[in-house]
Design an enzyme around this catalytic site. Structure first.
Site, mmCIF file in Angstrom:
data_model
loop_
_atom_site.group_PDB
_atom_site.id
_atom_site.type_symbol
_atom_site.label_atom_id
_atom_site.label_comp_id
_atom_site.label_asym_id
_atom_site.label_seq_id
_atom_site.Cartn_x
_atom_site.Cartn_y
_atom_site.Cartn_z
ATOM 1 N N SER A 3 41.369 45.301 45.784
ATOM 2 C CA SER A 3 39.947 45.951 45.300
ATOM 3 C C SER A 3 40.106 46.589 44.003
ATOM 4 O O SER A 3 40.190 45.688 43.183
ATOM 5 C CB SER A 3 39.745 47.028 46.388
ATOM 6 O OG SER A 3 38.507 47.629 46.183
ATOM 7 N N ASP A 36 37.036 43.286 43.708
ATOM 8 C CA ASP A 36 36.429 42.572 44.762
ATOM 9 C C ASP A 36 35.089 42.720 44.941
ATOM 10 O O ASP A 36 34.482 42.037 45.937
ATOM 11 C CB ASP A 36 37.379 42.505 46.432
ATOM 12 C CG ASP A 36 37.013 44.136 46.742
ATOM 13 O OD1 ASP A 36 36.722 45.017 45.921
ATOM 14 O OD2 ASP A 36 37.287 44.276 47.825
#
Length: 447
Positions: free
Chosen positions: A103, A244
């Site tokens: 992420s 992401d």
């Protein structure tokens, strides 16, 4: 069931260090395959995406080996946003979806997230069952039942076409100049292309990944470059994604940053006016600003709070039938459109509000006056437990007493990093700083 490896958003850590090793990924893939092939049948499939980290190649190959060893067929998507994996898992009738990403974390970290056949992240219980399989011996597939793996070249385009369907039909972005910062991450191709196809003049940042520069000085956690680009180019809006692309921050034409709370307030108000906000409530975490709660109350709406983590937001939404939720950090979950946070689709919703209202971004990002809030992170050593120390607990209790009725304190461990997050809100900023610095000093001493 207690989970040993999974945190609030899958398994995450430093690449090539436990648990983010090729060996662990292979075992994890095999355990997940065994879990989803409990019926003993062949033909099960998994879709797998990744972001742009160099370690993604290693983990992708190891997971593929583990999954095929238990008879799963693997469909490799390459670099795609996390929400694309959720969407394609359901669209392609797969039994499992996997996203390889850490992420918003630096390039040296990586992680693995699992999605069920419905496109939603696996429950805590399902992850605990996979861990139980992982730590015990289990049977591999017979030679004739070993799975296959193949590349899916159009996965990104399938997601892009779907994302465009969430934008109001007949509406275009002609005349809007949009800065899009993709954090050198998973949406580096999809997001600029979608905006351009909808008619916007696109200024793209963070679209040159090299395996090591994801989230490096760009993206939603480092929006300064996008803020400068908006002002320097006279753009109407800036949209910043993370590595992401499951979270987003909005920048108005003056270069000012709006977080997820402001975006959720805008959407909640618009959806309520249109009669489409199910349950008359917005679901957010304990981190969301008190000002958001006051805004919703003033509109006759409710704020449903959950533990930190978009998975817990989604669980509350699904359990109670709500369709809008998210996090202050920029995860915006709209279950009418997606099974997880989707930064691109959330950005499109904001752009739709601009196009329909003909108002500038600056008039849409200030939905409420936030209560002064301060967040500090304190790193601690492995094995330490600063929050269990009597001295730390005493300082926290004193802070709660001092803020009683005028603010709040929230102290928690990060679910993805060895950090203690110290957050407080108060109308009195002097008191706020004093309270937070006192807690931070106590935690640092104990850590």
């Amino acid at each position: 069931m207690v989970r040993k490896f999974f945190g609030t958003d899958g398994i995450r850590g430093r690449a090539n260090s436990f648990p983010m090793t090729a060996e662990m990924a292979l075992k994890l893939g095999a355990a997940a395959g065994r879990y989803f092939r409990r019926d003993g049948k062949n033909g099960h499939r998994v879709v797998m995406g990744k972001d742009t980290r160099q370690s993604g190649y290693m983990l992708e190959n190891a997971l593929t080996a583990g999954l095929t060893s238990t008879g799963m067929n693997v469909l490799l998507l390459g670099p795609v946003p996390t929400p694309a994996v959720g969407y394609l898992t359901r669209s392609m009738r797969a039994d499992l979806g996997i996203m390889i990403s850490a992420s918003h974390n630096p390039a040296d970290d990586n992680g693995i997230k699992f999605f069920g056949p419905d496109g939603f992240k696996l429950s805590d219980d399902a992850e605990a069952e996979i861990e139980a399989i992982l730590e015990n011996d289990f049977q591999l597939a017979q030679p004739q039942n070993i799975g296959r793996a193949r590349r899916i070249d159009d996965g990104r385009h399938r997601y892009m076409e779907y994302a465009k369907t969430t934008f109001p039909q007949g509406l275009r972005l002609d005349g809007l100049k949009v800065v899009i910062d993709c954090a050198n991450g998973a949406a580096y191709r999809a997001a600029p292309d979608v905006l351009w196809e909808l008619g916007a003049e696109v200024i793209a940042l963070g679209v040159n990944p090299n395996g090591q520069n994801i989230n490096l000085g760009v993206g939603s956690t480092h929006p300064e470059a996008a803020q400068r680009a908006v002002v320097e180019n006279g753009a109407d809006i800036g949209i910043t994604l993370d590595g992401d692309a499951d979270r987003v921050m909005i920048i108005d034409e003056k270069g000012r940053l709006a977080d997820g709370d402001q975006l959720m307030a805008l959407l909640a108000g618009r959806w309520a006016d249109a009669g489409r906000l199910r349950g008359g409530a917005l679901v957010a975490t304990v981190m969301s600003n008190l000002g958001l709660e006051r805004f919703l109350t003033g509109r006759g709406l409710r704020l449903e709070r959950t533990a930190v983590g978009d998975r817990y937001v989604v669980e509350r939404m699904r359990g109670a039938g709500f369709n809008l939720g998210g996090e202050q950090s920029g995860h915006i979950v709209m279950t009418d459109y997606a099974t997880t946070g989707d930064g691109l689709i959330a950005g499109l919703q904001f752009l739709a509000a601009m196009a329909e209202s003909r108002e500038p971004a600056s008039s849409l990002v200030e939905q409420f006056e936030p209560v002064p809030q301060m967040l500090k992170n304190v790193r601690y050593a492995a094995g330490a437990d600063p929050l269990s120390r009597p001295a730390v607990r005493a300082v926290i209790a004193d802070a709660e007493t001092r803020l009683a009725g005028t603010g709040r304190v929230l102290i928690r461990k990060s679910g993805t990093e060895p950090l203690i997050r110290v957050m407080a809100e108060a109308e009195d900023e002097v008191l706020l700083k004093d309270v937070v610095s006192g807690i931070v000093a106590a935690v640092e001493s104990a850590a």
